[in-house]
Scaffold this active site. Structure first.
Site, PDB file in Angstrom:
ATOM      1  N   ARG A  66       0.857  -1.179   0.000  1.00  0.00           N
ATOM      2  CA  ARG A  66       0.000   0.000   0.000  1.00  0.00           C
ATOM      3  C   ARG A  66       0.895   1.231   0.000  1.00  0.00           C
ATOM      4  O   ARG A  66       2.109   1.133   0.025  1.00  0.00           O
ATOM      5  CB  ARG A  66      -0.970   0.020   1.180  1.00  0.00           C
ATOM      6  CG  ARG A  66      -0.535  -0.616   2.513  1.00  0.00           C
ATOM      7  CD  ARG A  66       0.470   0.092   3.322  1.00  0.00           C
ATOM      8  NE  ARG A  66       0.267   1.513   3.414  1.00  0.00           N
ATOM      9  CZ  ARG A  66       1.260   2.356   3.606  1.00  0.00           C
ATOM     10  NH1 ARG A  66       2.500   1.922   3.701  1.00  0.00           N
ATOM     11  NH2 ARG A  66       1.035   3.638   3.699  1.00  0.00           N
ATOM     12  N   ALA A  68       0.634   5.216  -2.074  1.00  0.00           N
ATOM     13  CA  ALA A  68       0.449   5.560  -3.482  1.00  0.00           C
ATOM     14  C   ALA A  68       1.663   5.245  -4.369  1.00  0.00           C
ATOM     15  O   ALA A  68       1.549   4.510  -5.349  1.00  0.00           O
ATOM     16  CB  ALA A  68       0.038   7.035  -3.589  1.00  0.00           C
ATOM     17  N   ARG A 100      -7.691  -0.390  -6.176  1.00  0.00           N
ATOM     18  CA  ARG A 100      -7.604   0.715  -5.205  1.00  0.00           C
ATOM     19  C   ARG A 100      -7.825   2.019  -5.972  1.00  0.00           C
ATOM     20  O   ARG A 100      -6.893   2.616  -6.500  1.00  0.00           O
ATOM     21  CB  ARG A 100      -6.252   0.736  -4.494  1.00  0.00           C
ATOM     22  CG  ARG A 100      -5.967  -0.489  -3.676  1.00  0.00           C
ATOM     23  CD  ARG A 100      -5.942  -0.376  -2.152  1.00  0.00           C
ATOM     24  NE  ARG A 100      -6.178   0.833  -1.477  1.00  0.00           N
ATOM     25  CZ  ARG A 100      -5.317   1.351  -0.601  1.00  0.00           C
ATOM     26  NH1 ARG A 100      -4.139   0.816  -0.447  1.00  0.00           N
ATOM     27  NH2 ARG A 100      -5.624   2.437   0.074  1.00  0.00           N
ATOM     28  N   GLN A 202      -1.543   2.461  10.217  1.00  0.00           N
ATOM     29  CA  GLN A 202      -0.320   2.523   9.416  1.00  0.00           C
ATOM     30  C   GLN A 202       0.775   3.322  10.130  1.00  0.00           C
ATOM     31  O   GLN A 202       1.965   3.056   9.956  1.00  0.00           O
ATOM     32  CB  GLN A 202      -0.585   3.160   8.039  1.00  0.00           C
ATOM     33  CG  GLN A 202      -1.348   2.277   7.070  1.00  0.00           C
ATOM     34  CD  GLN A 202      -2.845   2.531   7.096  1.00  0.00           C
ATOM     35  OE1 GLN A 202      -3.411   2.819   8.157  1.00  0.00           O
ATOM     36  NE2 GLN A 202      -3.502   2.417   5.951  1.00  0.00           N
ATOM     37  N   ASP A 243      -2.702  10.695  -1.815  1.00  0.00           N
ATOM     38  CA  ASP A 243      -3.046   9.628  -2.748  1.00  0.00           C
ATOM     39  C   ASP A 243      -3.538  10.175  -4.069  1.00  0.00           C
ATOM     40  O   ASP A 243      -3.511   9.479  -5.085  1.00  0.00           O
ATOM     41  CB  ASP A 243      -4.099   8.714  -2.109  1.00  0.00           C
ATOM     42  CG  ASP A 243      -3.520   8.032  -0.893  1.00  0.00           C
ATOM     43  OD1 ASP A 243      -3.524   8.651   0.183  1.00  0.00           O
ATOM     44  OD2 ASP A 243      -3.012   6.901  -1.031  1.00  0.00           O
ATOM     45  N   LYS A 254      -5.005   9.949   3.668  1.00  0.00           N
ATOM     46  CA  LYS A 254      -5.586   9.082   4.686  1.00  0.00           C
ATOM     47  C   LYS A 254      -6.582   9.809   5.579  1.00  0.00           C
ATOM     48  O   LYS A 254      -6.326  10.957   5.971  1.00  0.00           O
ATOM     49  CB  LYS A 254      -4.456   8.495   5.537  1.00  0.00           C
ATOM     50  CG  LYS A 254      -4.874   7.488   6.561  1.00  0.00           C
ATOM     51  CD  LYS A 254      -5.683   6.330   5.985  1.00  0.00           C
ATOM     52  CE  LYS A 254      -4.954   5.684   4.839  1.00  0.00           C
ATOM     53  NZ  LYS A 254      -5.844   4.979   3.888  1.00  0.00           N
TER      54      LYS A 254
HETATM   55  C1  LIG Z   1       3.205   8.283   0.179  1.00  0.00           C
HETATM   56  S1  LIG Z   1       1.586   8.005  -0.225  1.00  0.00           S
HETATM   57  C2  LIG Z   1       1.073   7.161   1.152  1.00  0.00           C
HETATM   58  C3  LIG Z   1      -0.390   7.378   1.373  1.00  0.00           C
HETATM   59  O1  LIG Z   1      -1.052   6.133   1.164  1.00  0.00           O
HETATM   60  C4  LIG Z   1      -1.677   5.802   2.368  1.00  0.00           C
HETATM   61  O2  LIG Z   1      -2.883   5.143   2.156  1.00  0.00           O
HETATM   62  P1  LIG Z   1      -2.919   3.526   2.245  1.00  0.00           P
HETATM   63  O3  LIG Z   1      -2.097   3.131   3.442  1.00  0.00           O
HETATM   64  O4  LIG Z   1      -4.404   3.230   2.399  1.00  0.00           O
HETATM   65  O5  LIG Z   1      -2.358   3.041   0.936  1.00  0.00           O
HETATM   66  C5  LIG Z   1      -1.909   7.135   3.051  1.00  0.00           C
HETATM   67  O6  LIG Z   1      -3.007   7.823   2.490  1.00  0.00           O
HETATM   68  C6  LIG Z   1      -0.621   7.810   2.780  1.00  0.00           C
HETATM   69  O7  LIG Z   1      -0.593   9.192   2.911  1.00  0.00           O
END
Ligand SMILES: CSC[C@H]1O[C@H](OP(=O)(O)O)[C@H](O)[C@@H]1O
EC number: 5.3.1.23
Length: 359
Positions: A66, A68, A100, A202, A243, A254
């Site tokens: 996960r 972006a 996604r 996370q 994202d 997030k």
């Molecule tokens: C550096 S982009 C990371 C971005 O992605 C995360 O979402 P997810 O863990 O659901 O993929 C989160 O929004 C982060 O800011």
């Protein structure tokens, strides 16, 4: 052979304690997209080799990989895997992008590789090029962001961040986390406040894991505690990833990011969004047009374990992202530089020289 890395050097070539940390890698024999299963961190380091597209699609949908930029790299190698396992590059890109929808990087990268033709060798060369460019972009964002914090706030700085935006999310030193890491390497990070980032944690599980590996001064806090820290002037800057950034500068990130932007405005603290140019989507006019994923209760239980914190009869509301309006964003930091007071014109001007690179 896996993605080549110098022994004793991190993915971006700099030696550090995260040498074994990665999000995505390509394996030649047998062909596979190799992932570090992030749903099992920090307790277990478990590597998965996705040898077919269905396995990779499930891993993306289940957040085993996960973040972006890392999703972009996974999508890029996924198109190669598809081409070697009976998929057309275009079909593989569409299948992976559907897993996604919020993070624009996944679809953008997969389609970029798919556009390079049908020869798996050429597709792999293009995917490797994108992977390496990602790591270089992270270093540039780290430098631009650290210098901007030096300009806007006192250093050594106390920086608050949300979710995970480091190596595990980006394949390089990271976006927002990369800024904190660069400050740390410069000796200008006083403290990193890490939002635990509910519901999938996370921050607590992944950002703290990376900060500890780099011996960065940090503390994990409940998301709800951020307001108290700002109210007591314990934060000099907030840095977050993204994202998807709309053409007008609205930012999807997030869930929990928008309240931080409101708090930053209330307390006069710089609110910086750090993301590669590939996260800016000119085809999305504003934040209202960004699709927002929802996390089902069983998805939360799967990652956090079967502990039920709520009664069986209670429903859950888990939007995975929120949208911060551009007027609450002090600056957007990309590998190309800084977009101050982002709006449609400023974002378009920033993109103009690199449009070819992004297409
Ligand atoms: C550096 S982009 C990371 C971005 O992605 C995360 O979402 P997810 O863990 O659901 O993929 C989160 O929004 C982060 O800011």
């Amino acid at each position: 052979m896996t993605t080549p890395r110098e022994p004793g050097a991190g993915h971006d070539g700099a030696p550090d304690q995260t040498d074994d940390l990665f999000a995505v890698a390509w394996v030649d024999d047998p062909p596979a997209v190799r992932l570090l299963d992030q749903t099992r961190l920090p307790g277990e380091v478990h590597v998965i080799d996705c040898r077919d597209l269905a396995t990779l699609a499930e891993a993306i949908r289940s957040l085993r990989v996960r973040g972006a930029p890392a999703l972009g790299v996974a999508g890029a190698y996924g198109v190669v895997l598809g081409a070697l396992t009976g998929w057309s590059p275009g079909q593989a890109a569409a299948e992976l992008a559907a897993q996604r929808p919020t993070a624009v990087n996944l679809g953008w990268a997969a389609e970029r590789i798919a556009a390079r033709g049908n020869d798996p060798r050429e597709l792999l060369a293009a995917a490797r090029e994108l992977d390496e460019a990602n790591a270089v972009a992270c270093r540039a964002m780290g430098r631009h962001g650290a210098d901007l914090i030096g300009e806007l706030a006192a250093t050594p700085a106390r920086v608050l961040t949300h979710c995970n935006t480091g190596m595990l999310a980006c394949q390089g030193i990271g976006t927002a986390f990369g800024v904190a890491r660069t400050l740390h390497e410069d000796g200008r990070l006083s403290h990193l406040w890490v939002d635990e980032t509910r519901p999938l944690l996370q921050g607590a599980r992944l950002t703290a894991y990376e900060a500890a590996a780099l011996d960065m001064p940090h503390a994990v806090l409940a998301d709800a505690a951020a307001g108290s820290l700002l109210g007591r002037a314990h934060v000099d800057a907030i840095v977050v990833g993204s994202d998807r950034i709309a053409a007008n500068g609205d930012v999807a990130n997030k869930i929990g990011t928008y309240p931080l932007a409101v708090l930053a405005a209330r307390h006069g603290v710089p609110f910086l969004v750090v993301a590669p140019v590939s996260t800016i989507d000119p085809a999305t006019p504003d934040g209202a047009a960004i699709p927002i994923e929802e996390r089902a209760p069983d998805e939360v239980r799967r990652v956090l374990g079967q502990v039920d914190l709520t009664p069986a009869g209670s429903d859950a509301a888990n939007p995975a992202f929120d949208v911060t309006p551009a007027e609450l964003v002090t600056a957007i930091v990309t590998e190309r530089g800084v977009i101050r007071d982002p709006d449609t014109d400023a974002v378009a001007a920033h993109l103009a020289p690199s449009t070819a690179a992004r297409d």
